[in-house]
Each structure stands twice: as structure tokens, then as C-alpha cells.
Design a protein around this motif. Structure first.
Motif, PDB file in Angstrom:
ATOM      1  N   UNK A  29      10.123   8.300 -24.421  1.00 19.53           N
ATOM      2  CA  UNK A  29      10.656   8.262 -23.058  1.00 19.53           C
ATOM      3  C   UNK A  29      10.447   9.557 -22.305  1.00 19.53           C
ATOM      4  N   UNK A  30      10.636  10.658 -22.951  1.00 19.09           N
ATOM      5  CA  UNK A  30      10.572  11.953 -22.261  1.00 19.09           C
ATOM      6  C   UNK A  30       9.178  12.314 -21.777  1.00 19.09           C
ATOM      7  N   UNK A  31       8.173  11.551 -22.175  1.00 22.37           N
ATOM      8  CA  UNK A  31       6.803  11.841 -21.739  1.00 22.37           C
ATOM      9  C   UNK A  31       6.358  10.935 -20.597  1.00 22.37           C
ATOM     10  N   UNK A  32       7.272  10.108 -20.101  1.00 26.70           N
ATOM     11  CA  UNK A  32       6.936   9.163 -19.047  1.00 26.70           C
ATOM     12  C   UNK A  32       7.699   9.473 -17.767  1.00 26.70           C
ATOM     13  N   UNK A  33       6.970   9.468 -16.661  1.00 27.58           N
ATOM     14  CA  UNK A  33       7.586   9.533 -15.345  1.00 27.58           C
ATOM     15  C   UNK A  33       8.208   8.167 -15.054  1.00 27.58           C
ATOM     16  N   UNK A  34       9.417   8.177 -14.545  1.00 23.19           N
ATOM     17  CA  UNK A  34      10.131   6.921 -14.296  1.00 23.19           C
ATOM     18  C   UNK A  34      10.381   6.720 -12.801  1.00 23.19           C
ATOM     19  N   UNK A  35      10.471   5.467 -12.422  1.00 23.24           N
ATOM     20  CA  UNK A  35      10.706   5.160 -11.012  1.00 23.24           C
ATOM     21  C   UNK A  35      11.436   3.835 -10.878  1.00 23.24           C
ATOM     22  N   UNK A  36      12.001   3.655  -9.696  1.00 21.77           N
ATOM     23  CA  UNK A  36      12.590   2.379  -9.297  1.00 21.77           C
ATOM     24  C   UNK A  36      11.818   1.865  -8.088  1.00 21.77           C
ATOM     25  N   UNK A  37      11.521   0.574  -8.144  1.00 33.44           N
ATOM     26  CA  UNK A  37      10.918  -0.140  -7.031  1.00 33.44           C
ATOM     27  C   UNK A  37      11.837  -1.299  -6.679  1.00 33.44           C
ATOM     28  N   UNK A  38      11.589  -1.883  -5.534  1.00 35.76           N
ATOM     29  CA  UNK A  38      12.326  -3.082  -5.172  1.00 35.76           C
ATOM     30  C   UNK A  38      11.416  -4.044  -4.428  1.00 35.76           C
ATOM     31  N   UNK A  39      11.786  -5.305  -4.497  1.00 38.49           N
ATOM     32  CA  UNK A  39      11.019  -6.333  -3.802  1.00 38.49           C
ATOM     33  C   UNK A  39      11.968  -7.341  -3.189  1.00 38.49           C
ATOM     34  N   UNK A  40      11.943  -7.418  -1.871  1.00 36.42           N
ATOM     35  CA  UNK A  40      12.745  -8.385  -1.142  1.00 36.42           C
ATOM     36  C   UNK A  40      11.931  -9.660  -0.965  1.00 36.42           C
ATOM     37  N   UNK A  41      12.591 -10.786  -0.747  1.00 37.88           N
ATOM     38  CA  UNK A  41      11.869 -12.047  -0.571  1.00 37.88           C
ATOM     39  C   UNK A  41      10.844 -11.951   0.556  1.00 37.88           C
ATOM     40  N   UNK A  42       9.631 -12.379   0.249  1.00 38.67           N
ATOM     41  CA  UNK A  42       8.583 -12.384   1.249  1.00 38.67           C
ATOM     42  C   UNK A  42       7.972 -11.035   1.566  1.00 38.67           C
ATOM     43  N   UNK A  43       8.391 -10.013   0.837  1.00 38.09           N
ATOM     44  CA  UNK A  43       7.874  -8.662   1.094  1.00 38.09           C
ATOM     45  C   UNK A  43       7.187  -8.107  -0.150  1.00 38.09           C
ATOM     46  N   UNK A  44       6.376  -7.082   0.067  1.00 42.79           N
ATOM     47  CA  UNK A  44       5.716  -6.431  -1.046  1.00 42.79           C
ATOM     48  C   UNK A  44       6.688  -5.525  -1.795  1.00 42.79           C
ATOM     49  N   UNK A  45       6.335  -5.289  -3.062  1.00 42.76           N
ATOM     50  CA  UNK A  45       7.142  -4.373  -3.853  1.00 42.76           C
ATOM     51  C   UNK A  45       7.014  -2.967  -3.278  1.00 42.76           C
ATOM     52  N   UNK A  46       8.133  -2.267  -3.147  1.00 44.03           N
ATOM     53  CA  UNK A  46       8.106  -0.945  -2.542  1.00 44.03           C
ATOM     54  C   UNK A  46       8.837   0.086  -3.402  1.00 44.03           C
ATOM     55  N   UNK A  47       8.350   1.301  -3.318  1.00 43.29           N
ATOM     56  CA  UNK A  47       8.914   2.421  -4.051  1.00 43.29           C
ATOM     57  C   UNK A  47      10.293   2.767  -3.485  1.00 43.29           C
ATOM     58  N   UNK A  48      11.233   3.039  -4.396  1.00 41.63           N
ATOM     59  CA  UNK A  48      12.571   3.462  -3.987  1.00 41.63           C
ATOM     60  C   UNK A  48      12.793   4.934  -4.341  1.00 41.63           C
TER      61      UNK A  48
END
Length: 123
Positions: A29-48
Motif C-alpha cells: 500500500x505505501x508504494x501506491x498513490x491513492x485517489x478518490x473519484x466519483x461518477x454521477x448518473x449520466x456523467x463521466x467519472x471525475x477526480x475528487x
């Protein structure tokens, strides 16, 4: 086998808060950059939000630095997204993602994804 499992989603009233967690297994785990994304209905996945391997630097999507705080605990293999002052437009499925590379706001740079957790904000 790499697994990312998100928890903490749910139904919340506008102005409320939620704390999302992502538990990682099958990777260093400590060697990986982590992120959260989100996807609303009908929209593209976006970085949070994203956080570096050591947790010493974070990046947020425009307008989300303040309402959101990303953190990680490398001893527990977890990353967390604290969301405050939630708005109706925050309704989406929220995904945890991992990349072996440096921080990116582009989804295709991430190798591993969780299945997502639904966040629904009501008026």
C-alpha cells in the motif's frame, strides 16, 4: 489479488457529512498513490482528491479543497475521504483508486479500482 473496498456511503441531508473509507489488500500500500473519484448518473467519472504515497501531499478537484479531506494510514492500508457541507450535486458513486505512478487526475492512469460506494445527498 489486489482488492480495494470502499465503505461509508449512504443517504445524507444537504449540509451534512460523510466519511468514506477504502481498505486495500494484495498490494504494498505505501508504494501506491491513492485517489478518490466519483461518477454521477449520466456523467463521466471525475477526480475528487488524491494523496501521495507518504501522505505528505494532497490534491483536490477545484472547489473541493475545504469540503473534502483525504488522508491515509499506511500501517492500516486504508485511505479515507471526509466530506463536509455536502450538496445535492455531490450525489454519485465514489470510487477508491490506486496508481503506481505520481498523482494524476486522469482515471486511466489508475490501475486498481474499488467497486464504489453510493453517496446520496437529499434536500
Amino acid at each position: 489479488q489486489v482488492q480495494l473496498v470502499e465503505t461509508g456511503g449512504g443517504l445524507v441531508q444537504a449540509g451534512g457529512s460523510l466519511r468514506l473509507s477504502c481498505a486495500a489488500s494484495g498490494l504494498t500500500f505505501s508504494t501506491w498513490t491513492m485517489a478518490w473519484f466519483r461518477q454521477a448518473p449520466g456523467k463521466e467519472r471525475e477526480f475528487v482528491a488524491g494523496i501521495t504515497r507518504r501522505g505528505d501531499s494532497t490534491t483536490y478537484a477545484d472547489g473541493l479543497n475545504g469540503p473534502c479531506t483525504i488522508s491515509r494510514d499506511n500501517a492500516k492500508n486504508t485511505t479515507t475521504l471526509q466530506m463536509n457541507f455536502l450538496k445535492l450535486e455531490d450525489t454519485a458513486v465514489y470510487y477508491c483508486a490506486a496508481t503506481a505512478f505520481v498523482m494524476s487526475i486522469t482515471a486511466d492512469q489508475y490501475s486498481y479500482w474499488g467497486r464504489g460506494t453510493q453517496v446520496t445527498v437529499s434536500s
